[in-house]
Design a protein around this motif. Structure first.
Motif: not given
Length: 807
Positions: A593-603, A626-631
């Motif tokens: 598996y791949f550990m996807q990071p915690e995600r927060k999203n607003a639309n 969270s704790n990830n450079p992804k945006q």
């Protein structure tokens, strides 16, 4: 397990105590037979209307649900019949007739125009009416309704006329008996309701009050009695066609032509056979293709009319994805992967030809729906050449295949249904065969407040060594929907072997989810709002075969429309760290598996008043991890301008950007390689229409999609689902373009008959030049070869009854 599920189902039926919907105090009138049919011209001065009873005292459906319509906007409807048809007239009062909106539209499409709508339910079952619409321009629309869902892909041939008067506007309609289905009984009573839309008031009126706090809108029909000695006509409609197509690509032209016929035949008073003989799909619209880097296939919408019209029975249980028929070859034995040392593929067809298709569907007076569907595709082969000897051989990549669906759907009590569905795919030779069976239910209490909704399914695959044999899935929820509140709680799973994808579509199996949702809505307008609502959902996710917890999702949604018709809304979503067993492409039972990071999203979105000449639709989103450079972030901008009632244009720009995205790239034998990448996409679309009349129109559809990926580094997936640097792997960037422009002219020169002229310009390109600017990318795209397609199609409607009378 199946026996236990059936016992549970019957227990739920007893617990819910389903009884018939109370129809006391419903509006009722008596119709009468006429000797001479009215002229369908919108004038309402025929003798046929003189002695007809009135349907009046219309009430507001929205926004002020249940309020009596004022006299200055009241509507009066009359219904009469003869041996051939039902006739309906409507006089709609309006103190400002010149102000009635009249934007033109093509058939089955709604525009900024008032409309009059009638629903006819000969079985009076509260679930399956036929719907006929006439706009103030005279434009027609029709649909077949099932459980409150309108299917405007269904079409019938009928007459109507609309006329603006000094009192408002009028409608006359002639609905021939061949356009609807009803029992052969001497005296009949049919369910009816009438709707009127007033665009300038933003109101919709109905003859019988539809309570928006509980139940479906189809359960509130009035009753029209005294249909006497009418007999279903022979329902045989023929649609012969002829088409010619020219394709020009890289200086070479290909010409093709085809003749064929679609047939609609009434096997009985309630059942119809539809067949397409030598089908022709040369004028089907383009697919919205995107750059897909994910583990799942892209799902496309169906655009072939035969597969979109009258398929409500076959879509029960979500086991029918019609794009499987005539789609890409399955290539079960991997032609490219099994080439000899000196062999190459010189011709690889990208689609399979459908030879013919047949569907039979209908519903008895007792509410039993029966559907049968069958389609056949021809054998398709790839051409392989030996580069040394020149020898040519053929390798089958899709055998002769039969697709089959059977459905039994019992409806009862105007709000409940139990269905049994079976799909089967049989392939000639040593190719895989597949069979899926499902029991599906939706049960409601007599007051429609509480419900149970669910299904149990089993898939079986044979002659396929690469997939398990038998799989199961189960889903059930309990819910409440009445007044301001609605809620639902449920559980579902798909085991690791469940696979309906030979004729259906399922992106992921080996999952189980505990889910719930709740919502609140307004029922009446307030001082500042026509309506607003809140909705909340949450999901607790596990892998099925191992019971490993994979993650949690939740979200909150808000939507509103002000009194000035300004709409806006927002939603907020949360996803915990998640064990993703699909992104590594190793199979869900591998434990990888791949550990996807915690995600927060607003639309957020806004939409201005569509009645204005200029309408704007805007939305945007942002996603943080969270704790990830992804945006990620993105937006869309979509103005629509109505130049005249006949001409309008809409433009839409979609932009999406994700920085430091992490996803699967490749495997090198010992490592599963992921990439750190920056992704962006632009989608520009333009749609426009010019209506010369309600029967003649020119439309434009344009789309350019550009997706690019730049890799910043490569990593190995480790046993804990995290990434370790890989300093040796070299991968290419991706630059992906899809360009399509369709120009379509349609002329309905007679009822049900059309002449369609079609032109398409298409370009496709994929390379590694992902760092180009937008306009440099366009220059590069236009350097590619363009495909030009020209097509003319002629379709003529033949009614057997008129043909018989001539001879």
């Amino acid at each position: 397990m199946l026996k236990k599920t059936i016992l549970l189902l019957f227990a739920m039926i007893i617990t819910l105590q389903l009884t018939a919907q109370n129809k006391e105090n419903r509006k009722t009138i008596k119709t009468n037979r006429i000797k001479k049919a009215p002229k369908i011209d919108g004038l309402l001065n025929d003798d046929a209307w003189k002695n007809a009873e009135l349907c009046t005292d219309f009430v507001i459906l929205r926004p002020d649900n249940g309020k009596l319509v004022s006299s200055e906007y009241q509507t009066t409807v009359k219904v009469v019949y003869d041996d051939n048809a039902v006739y309906i007239s409507a006089q709609m009062n309006d103190p400002d007739p010149e102000g009635i909106p009249q934007e033109f539209a093509t058939r089955d499409n709604f525009s900024i125009a008032d409309f009059f709508l009638v629903t006819i339910n000969p079985n009076d079952d509260g679930q399956n009416p036929f719907e006929f619409v006439v706009q103030s321009t005279g434009n027609q629309g029709d649909s077949k309704v099932s459980n409150g869902r309108e299917d405007f892909n269904w079409s019938a041939v009928w007459k109507s006329a609309a006329k603006i008067t000094d009192k408002g506007w009028n409608v006359e309609m002639e609905i021939p008996y061949r356009a609807i289905r009803f029992a052969n009984q001497p005296i009949q009573s049919w369910g009816f309701n009438f709707h009127r839309r007033l665009e300038k008031l933003n109101q919709q009126h109905t003859w019988t009050h539809i309570d928006n706090s509980v139940g479906r809108w189809t359960q509130y029909d009035g009753l029209i009695t005294n249909f006497r000695d009418i007999k279903p006509s022979t329902r045989l409609n023929l649609y012969p066609y002829a088409s010619a197509t020219t394709n020009v690509f890289e200086g070479e032209s290909e010409f093709d032509w085809s003749v064929g016929m679609d047939v609609k035949y009434g096997l009985s008073e309630n059942f119809t056979l539809d067949a397409t003989l030598i089908p022709d799909f040369s004028q089907v619209g383009f697919d919205d293709v995107v750059l897909n880097l994910g583990p799942f296939e892209q799902r496309f919408t169906e655009q072939r009319q035969f597969f979109t019209e009258g398929t409500e029975l076959f879509n029960i249980g979500r086991l029918f994805y019609s794009r499987r028929i005539g789609s890409y070859p399955i290539d079960q034995f991997d032609v490219y992967g099994n080439l000899g040392a000196d062999e190459e593929v010189t011709d690889y067809p990208n689609k399979v030809t459908m030879l013919n298709a047949v569907k039979i569907s209908g519903r008895t007076k007792g509410g039993l729906g029966i559907g049968f569907f069958n389609a056949i595709t021809e054998k398709t082969s790839a051409t392989i050449k030996n580069t040394n000897t020149g020898e040519i051989r053929k390798e089958v990549i899709a055998p002769f295949t039969n697709y089959n669906i059977m459905v039994l759907d019992q409806q009862f009590n105007q709000n409940s249904t139990i269905s049994l569905i079976n799909t089967n795919v049989a392939r000639v030779g040593e190719f895989r065969d597949a069979n899926v069976t499902a029991l599906d239910w939706h049960l409601e209490t007599k007051d429609s407040k509480y419900n149970a909704d669910g299904s149990v399914k089993m898939s079986t695959i044979s002659d396929d060594v690469n997939n398990p044999n038998t799989g199961y899935t189960f889903d059930n929820s309990f819910g409440y929907n009445s007044g301001h509140w609605n809620w639902e709680v449920g559980y579902n799973f798909e085991n690791k072997d469940f696979n309906p994808n030979d004729l259906g579509i399922l992106f992921s199996n080996n999952q189980q989810t505990l889910y719930s949702s709740a919502g609140w809505r307004t029922l009446q307008p307030t001082k500042n709002f026509n309506r607003y609502n809140f909705n909340f959902y949450q999901q607790l996710n596990y892998q099925h075969h191992s019971d490993i917890y994979t993650g949690y999702n939740a979200g909150l949604n808000y939507n509103a429309q002000t009194r000035n018709r300004f709409s806006y809304g927002a939603n907020f979503n949360y996803g915990s760290r998640e064990k993703d067993f699909f992104e590594p492409r190793q199979g869900t039972t591998s434990g990888v598996y791949f550990m996807q990071p915690e995600r927060k999203n607003a639309n957020i979105y806004i939409s201005t008043n569509s009645q204005k000449k200029l309408e704007l639709n805007l939305n945007g989103y942002i996603t943080s991890y969270s704790n990830n450079p992804k945006q990620g972030y993105g937006y869309s901008f979509a103005p629509r301008y109505r130049f005249t009632n006949q001409f309008s244009l809409r433009y839409r720009l979609n932009f999406n950007k994700t920085n430091d995205d992490q996803g699967y790239v490749d495997e090198d034998g010992t490592n599963i390689i992921f990439g750190m990448r920056d992704r962006k996409s632009y989608t520009n679309t333009v749609s426009g229409k010019y209506n010369f009349s309600t029967n003649s129109s020119l439309s434009l559809s344009f789309r350019h999609y550009w997706g690019s990926v730049n890799y910043n580094g490569f990593y190995n997936l480790n046993s804990e689902g995290n990434l370790d640097p890989n300093l040796t792997y070299n991968g290419d960037n991706v630059n992906f373009n899809s360009w399509n422009l369709d120009l379509n002219y349609i002329w309905q020169f007679a009822p049900g008959s059309q002449l369609i002229a079609f032109y398409r310009n298409s370009i496709f390109n994929e390379d590694t030049n992902s760092n180009q600017s937008f306009f440099k990318n366009l220059d590069n795209l236009f350097d590619q070869s363009q495909r030009h397609t020209f097509s003319v199609r002629f379709v003529y409607f033949i009614d057997y009854n008129k043909l018989k009378s001539i001879f």
